[in-house]
Design an enzyme around this catalytic site. Structure first.
Site, mmCIF file in Angstrom:
data_model
loop_
_atom_site.group_PDB
_atom_site.id
_atom_site.type_symbol
_atom_site.label_atom_id
_atom_site.label_comp_id
_atom_site.label_asym_id
_atom_site.label_seq_id
_atom_site.Cartn_x
_atom_site.Cartn_y
_atom_site.Cartn_z
ATOM 1 N N ARG A 231 0.973 -1.189 -0.057
ATOM 2 C CA ARG A 231 -0.039 -0.044 -0.030
ATOM 3 C C ARG A 231 0.845 1.235 -0.032
ATOM 4 N NH1 ARG A 231 -3.223 -2.889 -1.666
ATOM 5 N NH2 ARG A 231 -5.237 -3.330 -0.726
ATOM 6 N N GLU A 260 -4.207 7.418 -5.755
ATOM 7 C CA GLU A 260 -4.286 6.477 -6.886
ATOM 8 C C GLU A 260 -5.654 7.037 -7.504
ATOM 9 O OE1 GLU A 260 -3.992 2.216 -5.814
ATOM 10 O OE2 GLU A 260 -1.701 2.687 -5.391
ATOM 11 N N HIS A 279 -0.311 -0.276 -9.914
ATOM 12 C CA HIS A 279 -0.946 -0.996 -8.926
ATOM 13 C C HIS A 279 -1.420 -2.353 -9.748
ATOM 14 C CE1 HIS A 279 -2.538 -0.793 -4.518
ATOM 15 N NE2 HIS A 279 -2.473 -2.065 -5.072
#
Length: 310
Positions: A231, A260, A279
């Protein structure tokens, strides 16, 4: 007769998962659902379950669905779900633990190798017409020490890969037990002090937010490499940027970020020694199916138990 509605905070779900959910009405929230979108969707359909792919699930979304009994994560990280709010409302939160472990561990390895072997930089140099054989030296990982923060399914799988490459594996996880012999369990300060490379595999909590910061990076060996497939909130991005520019961090491979999606321009964009991916560590065809199946099975476990006990 419908068994109830399931809201999916995404645009799709694997056909194998949908097959398990026959009898339910499945409603999709789209690729980038915002809180107000989810609130409106829940008010309209009053779902018994939510499968979380994208977006956040705060208490307001839960309150818009009086029949909601379970929030099932399409993956392993549940930090986008307000678990205190869910607990207060009697809503169970489940995660598809381990469903994307292979995919994320492989991405961590790819980023580590990209950092050690200057893959991206050498590719760019070659395309510009250069031949750096006489001047470039990569880092050999064999014999180096890797420090892992988090030893769940992903961390342990990555540890096995590193051990196979001849690396010494240090690991920190206060909740891990029965570790394989090639992982030496240590405290977090030892991770910073003794690692040539560090890889993050822990969930984001209030306690560890910003754990990679100016102080901890300064405690590391000069030239350390950092990989983060967990994360973005675990890393103080400003401190990391300064550490890369100063050479304290030789290279960083990042698959998750504080905000994000990342918007341009971003300070990381101009740094050749920061390798970026959007990601996608857990985004493979196999993981997509496994996470969908895991999320479906988890919510069925909860709903079937409740149905049987009702």
């Amino acid at each position: 007769m419908s068994r109830g509605t399931i809201v999916v905070t995404g645009a799709d779900l694997a056909p194998q998962a949908l097959a398990l959910l026959q009898g339910f009405e499945v409603v999709y929230a789209g690729k980038a659902p915002q809180e107000e979108d989810l609130v409106a969707l829940c008010r309209k359909h009053d779902p018994v379950a939510i499968i979380v792919r994208y977006g956040k699930i705060p208490g307001a979304v839960m309150d818009a669905a009086p029949s909601l009994r379970v929030i099932s994560k399409h993956g392993s990280g549940t930090d986008t779900i307000d678990q205190d709010a869910a607990r207060a409302r009697g809503i169970q939160v489940r995660a598809a633990v381990g469903a994307n472990a292979a995919a994320v561990a492989e991405q961590a390895l790819a980023l580590l190798l990209a950092c050690a072997k200057s893959v991206v930089q050498l590719d760019a140099r070659m395309r510009a017409g250069h031949w750096d054989k006489a001047t470039h030296k990569s880092v050999e990982l064999n014999g180096r020490t890797i420090g892992l923060v988090g030893l769940g399914a992903i961390g342990q799988r990555f540890a096995r890969m590193c051990d196979a490459m001849g690396m010494t594996v240090l690991g920190h996880d206060p909740f891990a037990s029965s570790l394989p012999t090639y992982i030496r369990s240590v405290d977090i300060d030892t991770i910073w002090r003794e690692s040539d490379a560090i890889s993050l595999h822990c969930p984001l909590t209030a306690e560890n937010r910003g754990m990679v910061n100016a102080r901890t990076l300064q405690a590391c060996r000069r030239g350390v490499m950092l990989v983060n497939t967990a994360r973005g909130g675990l890393v103080d991005e400003g401190a990391l940027l300064e550490a890369v520019r100063s050479g304290q961090v030789a290279a960083a491979g990042l698959d998750s970020f504080a905000v994000e999606p990342m918007t341009a321009p971003h300070p990381f964009h101009g740094e050749p020694n920061i390798i970026l991916s959007p990601h996608i560590g857990g985004v493979t065809g196999d993981a997509y199916v496994n996470m969908g199946l895991g999320a479906a099975r988890n919510l069925l476990d909860v709903l079937q138990v409740e149905t049987q006990s009702a």
